[in-house]
Write a protein that holds these residues in place. Sequence first.
Motif, PDB file in Angstrom:
ATOM      1  N   THR A 170      21.006 -32.428  10.294  1.00  0.00           N
ATOM      2  CA  THR A 170      19.903 -33.150  10.917  1.00  0.00           C
ATOM      3  C   THR A 170      18.857 -33.415   9.848  1.00  0.00           C
ATOM      4  O   THR A 170      18.972 -32.942   8.710  1.00  0.00           O
ATOM      5  N   ASP A 171      17.835 -34.173  10.204  1.00  0.00           N
ATOM      6  CA  ASP A 171      16.790 -34.553   9.252  1.00  0.00           C
ATOM      7  C   ASP A 171      15.466 -33.899   9.650  1.00  0.00           C
ATOM      8  O   ASP A 171      15.323 -33.429  10.787  1.00  0.00           O
ATOM      9  N   PRO A 172      14.472 -33.869   8.765  1.00  0.00           N
ATOM     10  CA  PRO A 172      13.202 -33.197   9.081  1.00  0.00           C
ATOM     11  C   PRO A 172      12.424 -33.847  10.222  1.00  0.00           C
ATOM     12  O   PRO A 172      11.669 -33.147  10.907  1.00  0.00           O
ATOM     13  N   ILE A 173      12.574 -35.146  10.419  1.00  0.00           N
ATOM     14  CA  ILE A 173      11.857 -35.792  11.521  1.00  0.00           C
ATOM     15  C   ILE A 173      12.391 -35.271  12.839  1.00  0.00           C
ATOM     16  O   ILE A 173      11.636 -34.873  13.730  1.00  0.00           O
ATOM     17  N   THR A 174      13.715 -35.248  12.980  1.00  0.00           N
ATOM     18  CA  THR A 174      14.329 -34.683  14.181  1.00  0.00           C
ATOM     19  C   THR A 174      14.032 -33.192  14.272  1.00  0.00           C
ATOM     20  O   THR A 174      13.698 -32.679  15.348  1.00  0.00           O
ATOM     21  N   GLY A 175      14.126 -32.489  13.136  1.00  0.00           N
ATOM     22  CA  GLY A 175      13.872 -31.050  13.130  1.00  0.00           C
ATOM     23  C   GLY A 175      12.491 -30.707  13.647  1.00  0.00           C
ATOM     24  O   GLY A 175      12.297 -29.679  14.324  1.00  0.00           O
ATOM     25  N   LYS A 185       7.462 -26.391   5.255  1.00  0.00           N
ATOM     26  CA  LYS A 185       8.587 -26.078   4.375  1.00  0.00           C
ATOM     27  C   LYS A 185       9.836 -26.900   4.698  1.00  0.00           C
ATOM     28  O   LYS A 185      10.762 -26.975   3.894  1.00  0.00           O
ATOM     29  N   ARG A 186       9.895 -27.484   5.901  1.00  0.00           N
ATOM     30  CA  ARG A 186      11.039 -28.266   6.360  1.00  0.00           C
ATOM     31  C   ARG A 186      12.325 -27.430   6.348  1.00  0.00           C
ATOM     32  O   ARG A 186      13.378 -27.881   5.888  1.00  0.00           O
ATOM     33  N   LYS A 202      24.230 -21.459  14.497  1.00  0.00           N
ATOM     34  CA  LYS A 202      24.644 -22.588  15.329  1.00  0.00           C
ATOM     35  C   LYS A 202      23.771 -23.826  15.086  1.00  0.00           C
ATOM     36  O   LYS A 202      24.014 -24.881  15.684  1.00  0.00           O
ATOM     37  N   LEU A 203      22.757 -23.709  14.244  1.00  0.00           N
ATOM     38  CA  LEU A 203      21.872 -24.841  13.977  1.00  0.00           C
ATOM     39  C   LEU A 203      22.397 -25.647  12.794  1.00  0.00           C
ATOM     40  O   LEU A 203      22.986 -25.100  11.864  1.00  0.00           O
ATOM     41  N   PRO A 204      22.165 -26.969  12.796  1.00  0.00           N
ATOM     42  CA  PRO A 204      22.671 -27.806  11.709  1.00  0.00           C
ATOM     43  C   PRO A 204      21.866 -27.629  10.429  1.00  0.00           C
ATOM     44  O   PRO A 204      20.728 -27.151  10.448  1.00  0.00           O
ATOM     45  N   GLU A 205      22.452 -28.028   9.320  1.00  0.00           N
ATOM     46  CA  GLU A 205      21.747 -28.009   8.041  1.00  0.00           C
ATOM     47  C   GLU A 205      20.700 -29.126   8.018  1.00  0.00           C
ATOM     48  O   GLU A 205      20.968 -30.248   8.459  1.00  0.00           O
ATOM     49  N   ILE A 206      19.505 -28.811   7.523  1.00  0.00           N
ATOM     50  CA  ILE A 206      18.448 -29.818   7.415  1.00  0.00           C
ATOM     51  C   ILE A 206      18.549 -30.497   6.054  1.00  0.00           C
ATOM     52  O   ILE A 206      18.433 -29.841   5.016  1.00  0.00           O
ATOM     53  N   LEU A 207      18.761 -31.812   6.067  1.00  0.00           N
ATOM     54  CA  LEU A 207      18.814 -32.611   4.847  1.00  0.00           C
ATOM     55  C   LEU A 207      17.709 -33.653   4.876  1.00  0.00           C
ATOM     56  O   LEU A 207      17.285 -34.091   5.954  1.00  0.00           O
ATOM     57  N   GLN A 208      17.254 -34.075   3.703  1.00  0.00           N
ATOM     58  CA  GLN A 208      16.328 -35.202   3.649  1.00  0.00           C
ATOM     59  C   GLN A 208      17.058 -36.474   4.095  1.00  0.00           C
ATOM     60  O   GLN A 208      18.281 -36.581   3.946  1.00  0.00           O
TER      61      GLN A 208
END
Length: 480
Positions: A170-175, A185-186, A202-208
């Motif tokens: 997922t991305d930081p905006i959605t996060g 820190k995102r 169970k949470l997705p990796e946060i990518l830019q």
Amino acid sequence: MDYIISFDIGTTEIKGIMVNQYGEILLEGSTPLKMIYGENGEKEQNPESWWEGIIEIVACWKREESINLYDVKAITLSGQMENVIPISYNNKCERAILYSDTRAKEEAKYINHFYKYIGETIGNRVRSSTPFAKLLWLKNKDIDVYHSAQSFVFSAKDYIIYKLTSRFVTDPITGATTGMMNLNKRIWEEDIIVPMGIDIEKLPEILQSEEKAGRLSANAAEITGLQAGIPVLCGSGDAGASTIGAGAVAEGQGYLHLGTTGWVAIPAKRFVSHPSAFTLAHLPKHLLIAVIPLLNGGNIYEWGVQTFTDNEDYEGFERMVKESLSKKGDVLFLPYLYGERDREEGGAFISITARTTKEDFTRAIVEGLCYSIKQICDELLSPNEGDITIIGGTSRSTVLCQCLADVLGRQINVPKNSHVLTAYGALAPAFIALGWSQSYNHFVRDYINKKKHVHFKPDVSKREYHIEQYKRYIKYVERK
């Protein structure tokens, strides 16, 4: 020639565009989506319908002889946020709890009680619509779904990324909408997630947004007809892509997104303290986005068309509104058919008489929607300063745009291809990843600001009328 494909998965429609490196839209496509309503107010969609929609759009493009799909250099996406989408170990997913689903009221209350200062870390208060509360609801009340999930993702575009690459990201905006991400820190904030018993694995990796989520798998390539190995970018939640599409990459550049639902948003450098506002990450890392959502947006306009015309006659609806606008109107409409903030579902027409016509109802619908937008604009934007850009499908209504200009007393600017500007804004990460643009500011300068706009200037002769009507509107709204 090289191309980029961008998809935007909304609530009622998927939109796709293909562009070249000059930012020219070569192909467009769309397909409708259906909601699933439960007996207790549940609001869901089948995520497979999103995937089927993507396949359908690409299948249409394959028939275009002038375009070679093997020249696609990247896929990028945008999508509705605040969802909870469980993907099981057997790769099945038949339900997505949508952002407008508020079943997790008790869980949200419990989280806020347990973490009294949670907003200082995540930038927002947890609401019943927040994925953190919905995950806790699943853990407590739908145990089988919770435990059978290999991963949860939180935006419709994240599910499509999974279908394309088999990656959970997922991305930081959605996060920022989940209630679980440290906004500065995102990253996932383990100190609030783990004590609630939520499995952080169970949470997705946060990518830019501009980072590569993966490459198009052989299986997805065979299904779609695209070339295996195409880079798939993480992309952006719809609020981020819309903010880029509206050209808002500097502090204070407010805009309105008016789709099925909508929001008023403004880039900011720090948290915006407002009880109704969300604070999200922005694609430029030094900025945030302050957003006040609007549950009653284009869906109100659609309801008016369906209710007061035959065969969904949009042109006929606009004619009726214009006819009523030529005379003084007394009828008010409170456009809360789908609730709003702390208001339960339910709207109202006020000051109806035996002389009230169908045209008067249509006018009141448009004016009521504009008054509700003004209320939010007055809370978030600088009063009566500057133009406002509108994007989203409902911006195609000229009568609504003109009415909004009159109500706000500001010039309204509607960019060309406004209905696909969220998908267009989602192109920015791919342009940066491919080296076609240096930064988000450069993308806006070179590809957004140069687009043609339609301008709606306020009619000063209607100013006093709308001032008085808005006062009446606020009086009834505050009664609740």
